[in-house]
Scaffold this motif. Structure first.
Motif, PDB file in Angstrom:
ATOM      1  N   GLU A   6      14.118  23.095  48.703  1.00 46.10           N
ATOM      2  CA  GLU A   6      13.303  22.246  47.908  1.00 46.10           C
ATOM      3  C   GLU A   6      12.118  23.034  47.892  1.00 46.10           C
ATOM      4  OE1 GLU A   6      12.976  18.573  49.855  1.00 46.10           O
ATOM      5  OE2 GLU A   6      14.965  17.812  49.055  1.00 46.10           O
ATOM      6  N   VAL A   9      12.402  26.249  45.398  1.00 50.51           N
ATOM      7  CA  VAL A   9      12.374  25.597  44.185  1.00 50.51           C
ATOM      8  C   VAL A   9      11.016  25.382  43.674  1.00 50.51           C
ATOM      9  CG1 VAL A   9      13.161  23.819  42.385  1.00 50.51           C
ATOM     10  CG2 VAL A   9      14.715  24.732  43.943  1.00 50.51           C
ATOM     11  N   GLN A  13       9.137  27.408  40.574  1.00 49.14           N
ATOM     12  CA  GLN A  13       8.346  26.845  39.107  1.00 49.14           C
ATOM     13  C   GLN A  13       7.058  26.800  39.289  1.00 49.14           C
ATOM     14  OE1 GLN A  13       9.799  22.729  40.431  1.00 49.14           O
ATOM     15  NE2 GLN A  13      11.788  22.954  39.139  1.00 49.14           N
ATOM     16  N   PHE A  30      17.723  32.741  39.870  1.00 47.83           N
ATOM     17  CA  PHE A  30      17.353  31.561  40.193  1.00 47.83           C
ATOM     18  C   PHE A  30      17.871  30.499  39.412  1.00 47.83           C
ATOM     19  CE2 PHE A  30      13.395  33.698  41.218  1.00 47.83           C
ATOM     20  CZ  PHE A  30      13.612  33.920  42.782  1.00 47.83           C
ATOM     21  N   TYR A  31      17.944  30.424  38.058  1.00 47.08           N
ATOM     22  CA  TYR A  31      18.568  29.726  37.258  1.00 47.08           C
ATOM     23  C   TYR A  31      20.231  29.193  37.447  1.00 47.08           C
ATOM     24  CZ  TYR A  31      20.341  26.861  33.188  1.00 47.08           C
ATOM     25  OH  TYR A  31      20.899  26.221  32.398  1.00 47.08           O
ATOM     26  N   TYR A  34      20.235  27.489  40.812  1.00 43.19           N
ATOM     27  CA  TYR A  34      19.669  26.151  40.914  1.00 43.19           C
ATOM     28  C   TYR A  34      20.667  25.141  40.322  1.00 43.19           C
ATOM     29  CZ  TYR A  34      16.581  22.262  39.577  1.00 43.19           C
ATOM     30  OH  TYR A  34      16.212  21.100  39.538  1.00 43.19           O
ATOM     31  N   THR A  38      22.373  21.858  41.744  1.00 45.95           N
ATOM     32  CA  THR A  38      21.931  20.508  41.568  1.00 45.95           C
ATOM     33  C   THR A  38      23.068  19.684  40.770  1.00 45.95           C
ATOM     34  OG1 THR A  38      20.726  21.742  39.674  1.00 45.95           O
ATOM     35  CG2 THR A  38      19.660  20.866  41.604  1.00 45.95           C
ATOM     36  N   GLU A  74      22.528  26.726  47.043  1.00 41.39           N
ATOM     37  CA  GLU A  74      21.256  26.770  47.731  1.00 41.39           C
ATOM     38  C   GLU A  74      20.613  27.825  48.823  1.00 41.39           C
ATOM     39  OE1 GLU A  74      20.485  22.641  49.788  1.00 41.39           O
ATOM     40  OE2 GLU A  74      21.075  21.572  48.139  1.00 41.39           O
ATOM     41  N   TYR A  77      20.003  30.822  46.587  1.00 37.19           N
ATOM     42  CA  TYR A  77      18.805  30.559  45.879  1.00 37.19           C
ATOM     43  C   TYR A  77      17.490  30.838  46.590  1.00 37.19           C
ATOM     44  CZ  TYR A  77      15.113  28.307  42.832  1.00 37.19           C
ATOM     45  OH  TYR A  77      14.092  27.916  41.995  1.00 37.19           O
TER      46      TYR A  77
END
Length: 100
Positions: A6, A9, A13, A30-31, A34, A38, A74, A77
């Motif tokens: 979290e 992310v 962002q 990253f995309y 993610y 999710t 996760e 990432y």
């Protein structure tokens, strides 16, 4: 979701808002992690047309890690962000949080 994920992310962002975001290939990394973390696997029925270059590249990157678990996505990432920060922003305070 893990708290490290979290935090990572939220940090990523914020990078684009600062205007100091990563290059396109790093953004794809990253995309894909993610989306896998999710949403899960990419839906083959929603594969974009080859004429939609950006959407197709994003979908292909995501689909390339099909079968990866949410937890591994996760972790990947967070590892990707650590790698990015070590190369580009080694003094960033969040780096120590993510490594710990």
């Amino acid at each position: 979701m893990s708290s490290k994920f979290e935090k990572a992310v939220a940090y990523v962002q914020g990078l684009d808002k600062q205007g100091s975001g990563p290059d396109s290939s790093t953004k794809l990394e990253f995309y894909k992690f993610y989306k896998q973390a999710t949403v899960g696997d990419a839906d083959p029925a929603k594969e974009p047309s080859k004429f939609h270059f950006v959407e197709r590249a994003k979908w292909s990157a995501w689909n390339g890690i099909k079968g990866t678990t949410k937890q591994v996505a996760e972790e990947s990432y967070v590892k990707q962000l650590i790698k990015y920060l070590e190369e580009k922003h080694p003094e960033e305070p969040i780096l120590k949080e993510l490594e710990g």
